[in-house]
Design a protein around this motif. Structure first.
Motif, PDB file in Angstrom:
ATOM      1  N   MET A   1       0.849  -1.195   0.000  1.00 47.17           N
ATOM      2  CA  MET A   1       0.000   0.000   0.000  1.00 47.17           C
ATOM      3  C   MET A   1       0.881   1.240   0.000  1.00 47.17           C
ATOM      4  O   MET A   1       1.818   1.314   0.772  1.00 47.17           O
ATOM      5  N   ARG A   2       0.492   2.177  -0.858  1.00 46.66           N
ATOM      6  CA  ARG A   2       1.280   3.402  -0.945  1.00 46.66           C
ATOM      7  C   ARG A   2       0.463   4.558  -0.359  1.00 46.66           C
ATOM      8  O   ARG A   2      -0.693   4.762  -0.700  1.00 46.66           O
ATOM      9  N   VAL A   3       1.087   5.316   0.540  1.00 47.03           N
ATOM     10  CA  VAL A   3       0.405   6.476   1.122  1.00 47.03           C
ATOM     11  C   VAL A   3       0.972   7.726   0.457  1.00 47.03           C
ATOM     12  O   VAL A   3       2.161   7.785   0.144  1.00 47.03           O
ATOM     13  N   SER A   4       0.106   8.707   0.217  1.00 50.71           N
ATOM     14  CA  SER A   4       0.614   9.939  -0.399  1.00 50.71           C
ATOM     15  C   SER A   4      -0.342  11.089  -0.102  1.00 50.71           C
ATOM     16  O   SER A   4      -1.476  10.891   0.329  1.00 50.71           O
ATOM     17  N   GLY A   5       0.140  12.283  -0.351  1.00 48.64           N
ATOM     18  CA  GLY A   5      -0.725  13.458  -0.296  1.00 48.64           C
ATOM     19  C   GLY A   5      -0.396  14.417   0.824  1.00 48.64           C
ATOM     20  O   GLY A   5       0.479  14.169   1.666  1.00 48.64           O
ATOM     21  N   ARG A   6      -1.100  15.528   0.746  1.00 50.38           N
ATOM     22  CA  ARG A   6      -1.043  16.585   1.755  1.00 50.38           C
ATOM     23  C   ARG A   6      -2.461  16.779   2.228  1.00 50.38           C
ATOM     24  O   ARG A   6      -3.372  16.865   1.403  1.00 50.38           O
ATOM     25  N   LEU A   7      -2.641  16.873   3.519  1.00 54.13           N
ATOM     26  CA  LEU A   7      -4.006  16.942   4.020  1.00 54.13           C
ATOM     27  C   LEU A   7      -4.101  17.813   5.257  1.00 54.13           C
ATOM     28  O   LEU A   7      -3.140  17.898   6.030  1.00 54.13           O
ATOM     29  N   ARG A   8      -5.241  18.467   5.437  1.00 55.45           N
ATOM     30  CA  ARG A   8      -5.477  19.280   6.636  1.00 55.45           C
ATOM     31  C   ARG A   8      -6.489  18.567   7.511  1.00 55.45           C
ATOM     32  O   ARG A   8      -7.628  18.360   7.075  1.00 55.45           O
ATOM     33  N   PRO A   9      -6.110  18.198   8.730  1.00 59.14           N
ATOM     34  CA  PRO A   9      -7.118  17.590   9.606  1.00 59.14           C
ATOM     35  C   PRO A   9      -8.155  18.627  10.039  1.00 59.14           C
ATOM     36  O   PRO A   9      -7.923  19.828   9.898  1.00 59.14           O
ATOM     37  N   PRO A  10      -9.296  18.177  10.556  1.00 61.86           N
ATOM     38  CA  PRO A  10     -10.333  19.131  10.988  1.00 61.86           C
ATOM     39  C   PRO A  10      -9.851  19.961  12.176  1.00 61.86           C
ATOM     40  O   PRO A  10      -8.861  19.616  12.820  1.00 61.86           O
ATOM     41  N   GLY A  11     -10.592  21.021  12.486  1.00 59.77           N
ATOM     42  CA  GLY A  11     -10.247  21.914  13.591  1.00 59.77           C
ATOM     43  C   GLY A  11     -10.167  21.157  14.915  1.00 59.77           C
ATOM     44  O   GLY A  11     -10.850  20.148  15.119  1.00 59.77           O
ATOM     45  N   ASP A  12      -9.341  21.680  15.790  1.00 58.51           N
ATOM     46  CA  ASP A  12      -9.108  21.022  17.084  1.00 58.51           C
ATOM     47  C   ASP A  12     -10.382  21.014  17.934  1.00 58.51           C
ATOM     48  O   ASP A  12     -10.993  22.053  18.180  1.00 58.51           O
ATOM     49  N   LYS A  13     -10.734  19.823  18.397  1.00 56.29           N
ATOM     50  CA  LYS A  13     -11.974  19.666  19.173  1.00 56.29           C
ATOM     51  C   LYS A  13     -11.858  20.371  20.517  1.00 56.29           C
ATOM     52  O   LYS A  13     -12.764  21.097  20.926  1.00 56.29           O
ATOM     53  N   SER A  14     -10.743  20.165  21.208  1.00 51.65           N
ATOM     54  CA  SER A  14     -10.591  20.768  22.538  1.00 51.65           C
ATOM     55  C   SER A  14     -10.634  22.289  22.454  1.00 51.65           C
ATOM     56  O   SER A  14     -11.267  22.956  23.280  1.00 51.65           O
ATOM     57  N   ILE A  15      -9.954  22.840  21.452  1.00 49.68           N
ATOM     58  CA  ILE A  15      -9.896  24.314  21.343  1.00 49.68           C
ATOM     59  C   ILE A  15     -11.251  24.864  20.892  1.00 49.68           C
ATOM     60  O   ILE A  15     -11.716  25.889  21.386  1.00 49.68           O
ATOM     61  N   THR A  16     -11.920  24.153  19.974  1.00 52.06           N
ATOM     62  CA  THR A  16     -13.250  24.613  19.534  1.00 52.06           C
ATOM     63  C   THR A  16     -14.204  24.671  20.727  1.00 52.06           C
ATOM     64  O   THR A  16     -14.915  25.667  20.925  1.00 52.06           O
ATOM     65  N   HIS A  17     -14.205  23.611  21.562  1.00 53.83           N
ATOM     66  CA  HIS A  17     -15.081  23.604  22.743  1.00 53.83           C
ATOM     67  C   HIS A  17     -14.792  24.804  23.635  1.00 53.83           C
ATOM     68  O   HIS A  17     -15.704  25.471  24.130  1.00 53.83           O
ATOM     69  N   ARG A  18     -13.522  25.067  23.856  1.00 57.17           N
ATOM     70  CA  ARG A  18     -13.149  26.170  24.756  1.00 57.17           C
ATOM     71  C   ARG A  18     -13.533  27.517  24.167  1.00 57.17           C
ATOM     72  O   ARG A  18     -14.065  28.388  24.855  1.00 57.17           O
ATOM     73  N   LEU A  19     -13.293  27.690  22.861  1.00 48.63           N
ATOM     74  CA  LEU A  19     -13.611  28.993  22.264  1.00 48.63           C
ATOM     75  C   LEU A  19     -15.121  29.218  22.197  1.00 48.63           C
ATOM     76  O   LEU A  19     -15.582  30.359  22.290  1.00 48.63           O
ATOM     77  N   LEU A  20     -15.893  28.138  22.034  1.00 53.95           N
ATOM     78  CA  LEU A  20     -17.352  28.305  22.050  1.00 53.95           C
ATOM     79  C   LEU A  20     -17.807  28.807  23.419  1.00 53.95           C
ATOM     80  O   LEU A  20     -18.668  29.686  23.525  1.00 53.95           O
ATOM     81  N   ILE A  21     -17.223  28.254  24.470  1.00 56.71           N
ATOM     82  CA  ILE A  21     -17.591  28.694  25.825  1.00 56.71           C
ATOM     83  C   ILE A  21     -17.091  30.125  26.055  1.00 56.71           C
ATOM     84  O   ILE A  21     -17.847  30.989  26.509  1.00 56.71           O
ATOM     85  N   PHE A  22     -15.817  30.389  25.745  1.00 56.68           N
ATOM     86  CA  PHE A  22     -15.289  31.737  25.973  1.00 56.68           C
ATOM     87  C   PHE A  22     -16.061  32.768  25.128  1.00 56.68           C
ATOM     88  O   PHE A  22     -16.320  33.869  25.579  1.00 56.68           O
ATOM     89  N   GLY A  23     -16.411  32.382  23.892  1.00 56.48           N
ATOM     90  CA  GLY A  23     -17.185  33.291  23.031  1.00 56.48           C
ATOM     91  C   GLY A  23     -18.537  33.604  23.660  1.00 56.48           C
ATOM     92  O   GLY A  23     -18.991  34.750  23.657  1.00 56.48           O
ATOM     93  N   SER A  24     -19.194  32.595  24.229  1.00 53.55           N
ATOM     94  CA  SER A  24     -20.516  32.807  24.849  1.00 53.55           C
ATOM     95  C   SER A  24     -20.415  33.711  26.064  1.00 53.55           C
ATOM     96  O   SER A  24     -21.356  34.439  26.391  1.00 53.55           O
ATOM     97  N   LEU A  25     -19.270  33.656  26.757  1.00 49.73           N
ATOM     98  CA  LEU A  25     -19.098  34.438  27.992  1.00 49.73           C
ATOM     99  C   LEU A  25     -18.451  35.799  27.722  1.00 49.73           C
ATOM    100  O   LEU A  25     -18.277  36.601  28.643  1.00 49.73           O
ATOM    101  N   ALA A  26     -18.062  36.034  26.444  1.00 46.86           N
ATOM    102  CA  ALA A  26     -17.391  37.304  26.120  1.00 46.86           C
ATOM    103  C   ALA A  26     -18.423  38.419  25.978  1.00 46.86           C
ATOM    104  O   ALA A  26     -19.634  38.171  25.938  1.00 46.86           O
ATOM    105  N   ARG A  27     -17.929  39.642  25.920  1.00 42.60           N
ATOM    106  CA  ARG A  27     -18.814  40.777  25.638  1.00 42.60           C
ATOM    107  C   ARG A  27     -18.644  41.106  24.172  1.00 42.60           C
ATOM    108  O   ARG A  27     -17.593  41.600  23.776  1.00 42.60           O
ATOM    109  N   GLY A  28     -19.649  40.783  23.350  1.00 45.93           N
ATOM    110  CA  GLY A  28     -19.563  41.122  21.928  1.00 45.93           C
ATOM    111  C   GLY A  28     -19.506  39.896  21.041  1.00 45.93           C
ATOM    112  O   GLY A  28     -19.623  38.756  21.495  1.00 45.93           O
TER     113      GLY A  28
END
Ligand code: S3P
Length: 422
Positions: free
Chosen positions: A1-28
């Motif tokens: 089996m040959r592996v190849s390519g360049r790929l971007r994994p999805p956004g970080d789950k831990s950071i997304t969770h934190r930013l959703l909470i911080f965004g909800s608690l932010a002003r604006g």
């Protein structure tokens, strides 16, 4: 089996969770670019909406969160269902412990089986009150209010528990000092600092003194190293070629897999290319290689806790024995990963044994064949799919839906990296 390519994994789950909470608690209005969209982060968004937060999909995949300020979350009129997401449940318990109202939190069957007193015990010391229907699991009723400061030694290395306590401190404006037995992922500390709060970390102790409201922000989320780890595993098991993963979060508290793979004989390269909201971002280059068994020690475990499933399937193809020590926390994840890893490997013909706190896998180069019970756990489904994609494997999975929890494009990406294969 040959592996190849360049790929971007999805956004970080831990950071997304934190930013959703911080965004909800932010002003604006806060903008999240490159955030993970998956079943787990959707559970978080659904719950935040029940707390009166507007979350919208903007153009170019940007998520816009209308922050309500630290004290602005509305009292929910419905039970907050966190689905499969432990991060959502534990963070929410921390935040709502500081709100002067009653709320109720639940989750799916897997989440209801996971321990919550590790979060509510220290929050009780801060002054919140909790009602459980039974034992240690959801549903839980939160009676929040004014909290007092906390000085606490965590019994286990857990970023979810640590973050829940820091969030409680943030909302109630009280100092929180936490001593960790081992360093767990530090995204919350880094993000709080990037958002202007004073967080001191010294000798395993986090000292957080909140300094008021969070201002609106515009943040870029890097790719998820834990999602990338499955592609790293698939590329390692291939016969030839190379794979480049771009824009991957490279927080040192998450990179234990890289040093273990290097000890196992991999030439994996990780090149730092920048930073994003206080987090290093890297490009990763992986080539196939024959691994050899190693010992993974307890102090390394927090830095690769979510990568043990993929590491265990790699160990199944390594020369000799791989010993994972101090992995008891695996039993409390989306499934009992400790026993399911051992029993599934055995049912494929690999020698594997687990105890309460360890896992030993003896590698083999024989063909592997059999049925895998994922327990509905996304990381087990992805880890065994990596093994199934390698040659000399005939593996049937009990389900292939759970990767949507953290990595909806997983099967496409797995196909893509082998698509140049003849
Ligand atoms: C997470 C922390 C870890 C990890 C989970 C995400 C986080 O859990 O397993 O997938 O985002 O803080 P614990 O803190 O319970 O070890």
């Amino acid at each position: 089996m040959r592996v190849s390519g360049r790929l971007r994994p999805p956004g970080d789950k831990s950071i997304t969770h934190r930013l959703l909470i911080f965004g909800s608690l932010a002003r604006g209005r806060c903008l999240l670019r490159g955030a993970l969209r998956s079943r787990d982060t959707q559970s978080k968004i659904d719950v935040l909406r029940l707390l009166g937060v507007r979350v919208e999909d903007g153009s170019g995949g940007v998520l816009a969160v209308e922050g309500k300020g630290l004290r602005g979350l509305a009292q929910p009129t419905k039970v907050l269902d966190c689905g499969n997401s432990g991060t959502t449940a534990r963070f929410l318990i921390g935040v709502l412990a500081a709100y002067p109202y009653k709320s109720q939190i639940t989750g799916d069957e897997s989440l209801r089986a996971r321990p919550m007193r590790r979060v509510t015990d220290p929050l009780t010391r801060m002054g919140a009150r909790f009602e459980y229907e039974r034992g240690d699991g959801l549903p839980v009723v939160v009676h929040g209010g004014e909290l007092v400061e906390l000085d606490y030694r965590l019994p286990m290395a857990s970023a979810q528990v640590k973050s829940a306590l820091l969030l409680a401190g943030l909302v109630s404006g009280v100092r929180v000092r936490i001593e960790e037995p081992a360093r767990s992922r530090d995204h919350t500390e880094r993000l709080l600092a990037a958002l202007g709060h004073a967080v001191r970390v010294e000798g395993g102790v986090i000292d957080f003194q909140p300094s008021g409201e969070i201002a609106e922000f515009d943040a870029q989320v890097a790719g998820d190293f834990s999602a990338a780890s499955f592609l790293i595993g698939a590329a390692t098991l291939a016969d030839e070629g190379e794979l480049i993963l771009e824009n991957v979060g490279a927080n040192p508290t998450r990179l234990g897999l890289v040093s273990v793979l290097q000890r196992m004989g991999s030439q994996i390269e990780i090149r730092n290319v920048g930073t994003s909201v206080g987090e290093p971002v890297a490009e990763i280059l992986v080539r196939p290689c024959q691994l050899r068994g190693v010992v993974v020690s307890p102090d390394e475990v927090p830095s690769l806790i979510d990568e043990i499933p993929v590491l265990a399937v790699l160990a199944a193809r390594a020369q000799g024995e791989t010993v994972f020590e101090g992995v008891g926390e695996l039993a409390f994840k989306e499934s009992d990963r400790l026993s399911l890893l051992a029993s599934n490997l055995r049912s494929l013909g690999v020698a594997a044994e687990s105890t309460r706190d360890s896992l030993v896998v003896t590698g083999t180069d024989k063909p592997l064949k059999g049925f895998v019970d994922t327990g509905g756990d996304h990381r087990l489904a992805m880890a065994f799919s990596v093994l199934a994609a390698s040659h000399r494997s005939e593996i049937e999975l009990s389900e292939s839906d759970s990767p949507r929890v953290s990595y909806p494009d997983f099967f496409n990406h797995l196909r893509q990296i082998f698509s140049g294969d003849e």
